[in-house]
Scaffold this active site. Structure first.
Site, short mmCIF file in Angstrom:
data_model
loop_
_atom_site.label_atom_id
_atom_site.label_comp_id
_atom_site.label_asym_id
_atom_site.label_seq_id
_atom_site.Cartn_x
_atom_site.Cartn_y
_atom_site.Cartn_z
CG HIS A 35 -0.25 0.33 2.52
ND1 HIS A 35 -0.03 1.61 2.97
CD2 HIS A 35 0.28 -0.49 3.47
CE1 HIS A 35 0.59 1.57 4.12
NE2 HIS A 35 0.80 0.31 4.46
CB CYS A 36 1.18 4.26 -1.73
SG CYS A 36 -0.33 4.50 -2.69
CB ALA A 37 -0.29 8.17 0.87
#
Length: 642
Positions: free
Chosen positions: A25-27
């Protein structure tokens, strides 16, 4: 829908646990590497409450906004998605994604390697930039031990990048991450580095003297080779001796080959990559920053900006500063933020205003996905305004030769990353570029963007528990009994309220759900706006403004009723834009209402459109092709009886 339910539903729609090779995942996004890209039901995913968007590219991405960490944690409880490495003895090769092109596989690999490193590099980088800012203004003693220890905290993260990269590459390849990190730690081992500076050889082959501190590509190549060695010796090793034989033989072959071949090749690759971008910057000039910034809405939307992460990391760690991507991101992030605030000022839609304000704040602090998916890509004129502002602001930053020193999304909070200890004016020029981008985007959006007459449906608001049946307004007999001899055979109805259409039988009020008032349409509103579904004349606006009656051209009579039992609100939260006798066209705004206040007061906000002269007309649902053209239903006359 809570995080556990959301995680479970997303997993089901992407094809189940068996279809997920790796999850990161990222932000704001869940990033999937899938075994079979044809299995996910994209349309069903987009309808899941809590899912903002779905992006298909090198990775399958599900945008869930700021709740991404909580959803990711819940998904990790549902299965092993490659987030943790396995021991060599139990390592199982992950299934390879089917039908992916080499470029997509490479991008997926790079994202999986560098994305986990961003928090450590961002934290260390911002700390470093803040220390530089304090030192530039003379607020701290650069020779003091406190200052030096704080700089060591930041510097150590970048110094040991070869080991950190080894951990993430091993996790991505699903091999033993401890042994992989041990193999790459030799590149930084003090005795080894000292020997290389003096001239080292291995089996009469000379070892190139390379400073591997802060390098990423040598470690990537080294762990790729290690992964093949581990899998080779896993196949051929007798089971009783695997526990030591596999790591021993893998280290024995990986470390020398990395020192002799892969390390120097990786170092040269990183040097060439940085040189190529600097060549582009030198020959295209400051305009390159503006062009890149203007294209970032599309690049970020497809996830392709992650492909530039290796270049940014290598540039920052080798030269201390990056002059293309980070300034372009600064211009883009602040342009997105300003455009959202401009939309919030211009819109009359309370739901859109709330979304725009929250997205604008997020973008101001470096998280642009909510703004990008919720506002920018949905509204063409906003997108045009942002692209123009990005080009103006990015070009200004390029002209100022502003460079970033931290691998983090530039924002108001991280502006110190543009501090240059050798030139105190750079931070002021970065702030100037920030303001240029923000002001240009804000003004352009105010000028160019106009609110659409009939916005598209969005994610529905949750419905509260059923309340007692409302006191229904009574339509005057003069309205209901009026007849027309020349009624058209077919009247098209567009969706009157943006939101999710539900069956009338699902409405939690017996008078409506049983059809006692007549057939019709029910919508769970995502925005508090009622539009005319067809041409006609307003016959009555009820005193409490929560309902009105309209006669369509041809004689069909409609009752619009917002909410269940909302007559008890006595008009609070409702604002009719028309009066009795007004002539309206399809798409004209009839009423605005505050969905949030209706829900907060404990009432169901469902919006109802009821055909009241059901003895003369009936409602027929539109076909899917017709619905795609914006037609929700048809009103047709009831055949005359003989």
């Amino acid at each position: 829908m809570d995080h556990t339910q959301l995680a479970s539903e997303i997993l089901r729609q992407v094809g189940g646990t068996s279809n997920v090779v790796h999850l990161g995942h990222c932000a704001t996004r869940l990033r999937f590497t899938l075994a079979d890209d044809s299995k996910p039901d994209v349309e069903a995913l987009k309808k899941v409450p809590g899912v903002l968007s779905v992006v298909k590219g090198a990775q399958f991405q599900v945008v869930v906004g700021n709740q991404v960490i909580e959803v990711f944690d819940e998904m990790q409880k549902l299965g092993d998605f490659g987030g943790d490495s396995r021991s060599a003895a139990s390592s199982v090769q992950a299934p390879r994604p089917n039908g992916k092109k080499a470029g997509a596989v490479l991008l997926d690999f790079l994202v999986g390697v560098f994305q986990p490193l961003i928090p450590a590099m961002a934290g260390a980088g911002i700390l470093k930039s803040l220390l530089l800012l304090l030192a530039t203004f003379g607020w701290v003693d650069k020779t003091g031990q406190t200052y030096l220890i704080l700089t060591f905290i930041s510097g150590s993260v970048f110094y040991f990048l070869p080991i950190l990269v080894a951990l993430t590459v091993a996790a991505k390849l699903r091999v033993n991450h401890i042994v992989a990190a041990a193999a790459m730690s030799v590149l930084l081992f003090p005795d080894m580095t000292k020997m290389m500076t003096e001239g080292a050889q291995f089996l009469s082959f000379s070892i190139t003297n390379v400073n591997y501190a802060s390098q990423v590509f040598p470690s990537i190549l080294g762990v790729l080779f290690y992964a093949y060695m581990e899998k080779l010796f896993t196949r051929i090793s007798p089971k009783p001796i695997r526990v030591f034989f596999i790591p021993m033989m893998s280290l024995l072959l990986t470390v020398p080959f990395t020192l002799l071949v892969l390390g120097p090749v990786g170092f040269t690759l990183g040097t060439y990559l940085t040189s190529a971008v600097l060549f582009l910057f030198a020959h295209v000039g400051w305009v390159a920053v503006g062009i890149l910034s203007a294209l970032l809405p599309f690049i970020i939307a497809t996830g392709m900006h992650k492909a530039l992460t290796p270049y940014v990391v290598n540039s920052v760690t080798t030269s201390g500063r990056e002059f293309l991507m980070l300034p372009a991101l600064l211009a883009h992030n602040l342009s997105e933020s300003a455009a959202c605030f401009a939309v919030a000022i211009r819109t009359k839609d309370s739901g859109l205003r709330s979304l725009a304000v929250s997205s604008g704040i997020s973008a101001m602090f470096g998280i642009t996905e909510p703004a990008l998916y919720g506002i920018t890509l949905q509204k063409k004129r906003v997108l045009i305004s942002i692209m123009i502002a990005c080009f103006i602001g990015g070009s200004a930053l390029g002209l100022f030769a502003v460079g970033g020193s931290t691998v983090v999304s530039p924002s108001l909070a991280s502006i110190s990353m543009f501090v240059d200890p050798e030139d105190g004016s750079k931070i002021l020029l970065a702030i100037a570029g920030l303001l240029i981008s923000f002001v240009a985007s804000f003004i352009l959006t105010l000028i160019l963007w106009k609110e659409e007459s009939l916005p598209a449906a969005s994610v529905p608001e949750p419905q509260p528990e059923p309340e007692p049946r409302s006191a229904l307004p009574t339509v005057p007999a003069a309205v209901l009994s009026k007849t027309h001899d020349n009624a058209p055979s077919l009247i098209e109805l567009k969706q009157p309220v943006p939101g999710t259409v539900i069956a009338l039988s699902d409405v939690r009020d017996e008078v409506f759900s049983t059809g006692a008032m007549g057939p019709g349409i029910a919508v769970v509103p995502s925005r508090g706006e009622l539009y005319a579904p067809a041409d006609g004349t307003i016959q009555m606006v009820f005193r409490t403004q929560h309902a009105l009656a309209m006669e369509l051209d041809g004689g069909a009579e409609l009752l619009f009723h917002i909410g269940i039992d909302t007559v008890k609100l006595h008009g609070a939260g409702f604002d009719c834009q028309v009066k009795s006798g007004d002539r309206v066209k399809a798409g004209d705004l009839l009423m605005t209402f505050d969905v949030e206040s209706i829900v907060a007061a404990g009432y169901d906000p469902v919006a109802l459109t009821i055909l009241t002269n059901k003895e003369r007309y009936t409602v027929r649902e539109a076909e899917p092709k017709q619905a795609a053209q914006g037609i929700l239903a048809f009103v047709t006359p009831v055949p005359a009886t003989v």
